[in-house]
Scaffold this motif. Structure first.
Motif, PDB file in Angstrom:
ATOM      1  N   UNK A   1      -3.060 -16.233 -19.526  1.00 15.81           N
ATOM      2  CA  UNK A   1      -3.542 -14.837 -19.885  1.00 15.81           C
ATOM      3  C   UNK A   1      -2.408 -13.948 -19.709  1.00 15.81           C
ATOM      4  N   UNK A   2      -2.591 -12.604 -19.748  1.00 20.13           N
ATOM      5  CA  UNK A   2      -1.708 -11.605 -19.711  1.00 20.13           C
ATOM      6  C   UNK A   2      -1.537 -10.878 -18.351  1.00 20.13           C
ATOM      7  N   UNK A   3      -0.535 -10.854 -17.518  1.00 19.89           N
ATOM      8  CA  UNK A   3      -0.676  -9.854 -16.231  1.00 19.89           C
ATOM      9  C   UNK A   3       0.154  -8.499 -16.476  1.00 19.89           C
ATOM     10  N   UNK A   4      -0.459  -7.770 -15.881  1.00 20.68           N
ATOM     11  CA  UNK A   4       0.130  -6.116 -15.933  1.00 20.68           C
ATOM     12  C   UNK A   4      -0.129  -5.947 -14.337  1.00 20.68           C
ATOM     13  N   UNK A   5       0.221  -4.758 -13.849  1.00 23.00           N
ATOM     14  CA  UNK A   5       0.192  -4.211 -12.452  1.00 23.00           C
ATOM     15  C   UNK A   5      -0.266  -2.840 -12.578  1.00 23.00           C
TER      16      UNK A   5
ATOM     17  N   UNK B   1     -14.224  -4.407  -4.306  1.00 26.23           N
ATOM     18  CA  UNK B   1     -14.607  -4.920  -3.075  1.00 26.23           C
ATOM     19  C   UNK B   1     -14.920  -3.864  -1.952  1.00 26.23           C
ATOM     20  N   UNK B   2     -14.333  -2.633  -2.162  1.00 24.00           N
ATOM     21  CA  UNK B   2     -14.653  -1.405  -1.122  1.00 24.00           C
ATOM     22  C   UNK B   2     -13.363  -1.148  -0.444  1.00 24.00           C
ATOM     23  N   UNK B   3     -12.382  -2.009  -0.498  1.00 19.54           N
ATOM     24  CA  UNK B   3     -11.154  -1.678   0.319  1.00 19.54           C
ATOM     25  C   UNK B   3     -10.274  -0.731  -0.755  1.00 19.54           C
ATOM     26  N   UNK B   4      -9.428   0.017  -0.031  1.00 21.92           N
ATOM     27  CA  UNK B   4      -8.640   0.931  -0.851  1.00 21.92           C
ATOM     28  C   UNK B   4      -7.404   0.043  -1.261  1.00 21.92           C
ATOM     29  N   UNK B   5      -6.929   0.309  -2.544  1.00 25.53           N
ATOM     30  CA  UNK B   5      -5.999   0.116  -2.942  1.00 25.53           C
ATOM     31  C   UNK B   5      -4.355   0.200  -2.301  1.00 25.53           C
ATOM     32  N   UNK B   6      -3.528  -1.049  -1.978  1.00 23.83           N
ATOM     33  CA  UNK B   6      -2.510  -0.728  -1.390  1.00 23.83           C
ATOM     34  C   UNK B   6      -1.396  -1.337  -2.283  1.00 23.83           C
ATOM     35  N   UNK B   7      -0.280  -0.965  -2.405  1.00 29.01           N
ATOM     36  CA  UNK B   7       0.871  -1.521  -3.332  1.00 29.01           C
ATOM     37  C   UNK B   7       1.253  -2.475  -2.494  1.00 29.01           C
ATOM     38  N   UNK B   8       1.343  -2.464  -1.239  1.00 22.23           N
ATOM     39  CA  UNK B   8       2.013  -3.561  -0.485  1.00 22.23           C
ATOM     40  C   UNK B   8       1.081  -4.740  -0.201  1.00 22.23           C
ATOM     41  N   UNK B   9      -0.042  -4.789  -0.628  1.00 22.94           N
ATOM     42  CA  UNK B   9      -0.902  -6.016  -0.368  1.00 22.94           C
ATOM     43  C   UNK B   9      -0.952  -6.855  -1.718  1.00 22.94           C
TER      44      UNK B   9
ATOM     45  N   UNK C   1      -1.206  -6.220  -7.976  1.00 22.08           N
ATOM     46  CA  UNK C   1      -0.592  -5.068  -6.980  1.00 22.08           C
ATOM     47  C   UNK C   1       0.867  -4.910  -7.310  1.00 22.08           C
ATOM     48  N   UNK C   2       1.269  -4.031  -6.713  1.00 23.88           N
ATOM     49  CA  UNK C   2       3.012  -3.731  -7.095  1.00 23.88           C
ATOM     50  C   UNK C   2       3.797  -4.791  -6.480  1.00 23.88           C
ATOM     51  N   UNK C   3       3.392  -5.105  -5.049  1.00 23.19           N
ATOM     52  CA  UNK C   3       4.049  -6.066  -4.326  1.00 23.19           C
ATOM     53  C   UNK C   3       4.111  -7.507  -5.044  1.00 23.19           C
ATOM     54  N   UNK C   4       2.768  -7.795  -5.619  1.00 18.24           N
ATOM     55  CA  UNK C   4       2.752  -9.273  -6.231  1.00 18.24           C
ATOM     56  C   UNK C   4       3.442  -9.242  -7.619  1.00 18.24           C
ATOM     57  N   UNK C   5       3.546  -8.059  -8.353  1.00 16.39           N
ATOM     58  CA  UNK C   5       4.231  -8.129  -9.492  1.00 16.39           C
ATOM     59  C   UNK C   5       5.606  -8.163  -9.341  1.00 16.39           C
ATOM     60  N   UNK C   6       6.241  -7.574  -8.008  1.00 14.57           N
ATOM     61  CA  UNK C   6       7.400  -7.639  -7.921  1.00 14.57           C
ATOM     62  C   UNK C   6       8.063  -9.093  -7.477  1.00 14.57           C
ATOM     63  N   UNK C   7       7.038  -9.769  -6.904  1.00 17.66           N
ATOM     64  CA  UNK C   7       7.423 -11.046  -6.651  1.00 17.66           C
ATOM     65  C   UNK C   7       7.806 -11.929  -7.693  1.00 17.66           C
ATOM     66  N   UNK C   8       7.060 -11.854  -8.726  1.00 13.28           N
ATOM     67  CA  UNK C   8       7.126 -12.613  -9.840  1.00 13.28           C
ATOM     68  C   UNK C   8       7.827 -12.226 -10.969  1.00 13.28           C
TER      69      UNK C   8
END
Length: 115
Positions: A28-32, A44-52, A92-99
Motif C-alpha cells: 500500500x502507500x504510507x503517509x504520515x 482508540x481514545x488516546x491522544x496522538x503523539x508524534x513520538x509514539x 506517526x512522525x517518529x515511525x515515518x522518520x525511522x523508515x
C-alpha cells in the motif's frame, strides 16, 4: 413488520466489511500525520503523539501491531494501530522518520500484521 425488520437486518449485515485478517500482508502507500494533530484524540481514545510508534489504518483492529517496510529503501518499523484513516497507512512522525518517509512524505510500503 417482522419480515421488514429481518430484511433490513440482512441488508445491513451483508454490507458489513470485516477487519483485515492477521495473516494478510499487503502493499500500500504510507503517509504520515501532520503536526497539527498532536494531542487530538485517535479512534482508540488516546491522544496522538508524534513520538509514539503508532499508525492509522482503515481496517486492522485497533491495537494490532504491524511491521511497515518502505519498499524504496528496505527500512522497517513496528507500529501499533490506534486510529483510522482513508488511505493505505498513516504513520506517526517518529515511525515515518525511522523508515525514511519524512523527506518524501509518501512511499510504497508493505504492511504485515504481527499480532
Amino acid at each position: 413488520m417482522l419480515k421488514k425488520s429481518l430484511t433490513l437486518f440482512a441488508i445491513a449485515f451483508s454490507a458489513y466489511i470485516p477487519f483485515a485478517p492477521l495473516a494478510a500482508k499487503a502493499e500500500t502507500t504510507a503517509t504520515y500525520y501532520s503536526s497539527a494533530y498532536v494531542g487530538s484524540p485517535t479512534a482508540s481514545g488516546e491522544p496522538y503523539s508524534e513520538g509514539a510508534f503508532t499508525a492509522a489504518h482503515p481496517s486492522y483492529r485497533l491495537g494490532t501491531v504491524v511491521r511497515v517496510t518502505n519498499l524504496n529503501n528496505g527500512r522497517s518499523v513496528t507500529v501499533r494501530i490506534n486510529d483510522r484513516c482513508n488511505c493505505g497507512i498513516d504513520l506517526s512522525r517518529a515511525a515515518a522518520g525511522q523508515i525514511g518517509l519524512l523527506s518524501s512524505g509518501v512511499a510504497p510500503v508493505t504492511v504485515r500484521p504481527l499480532r
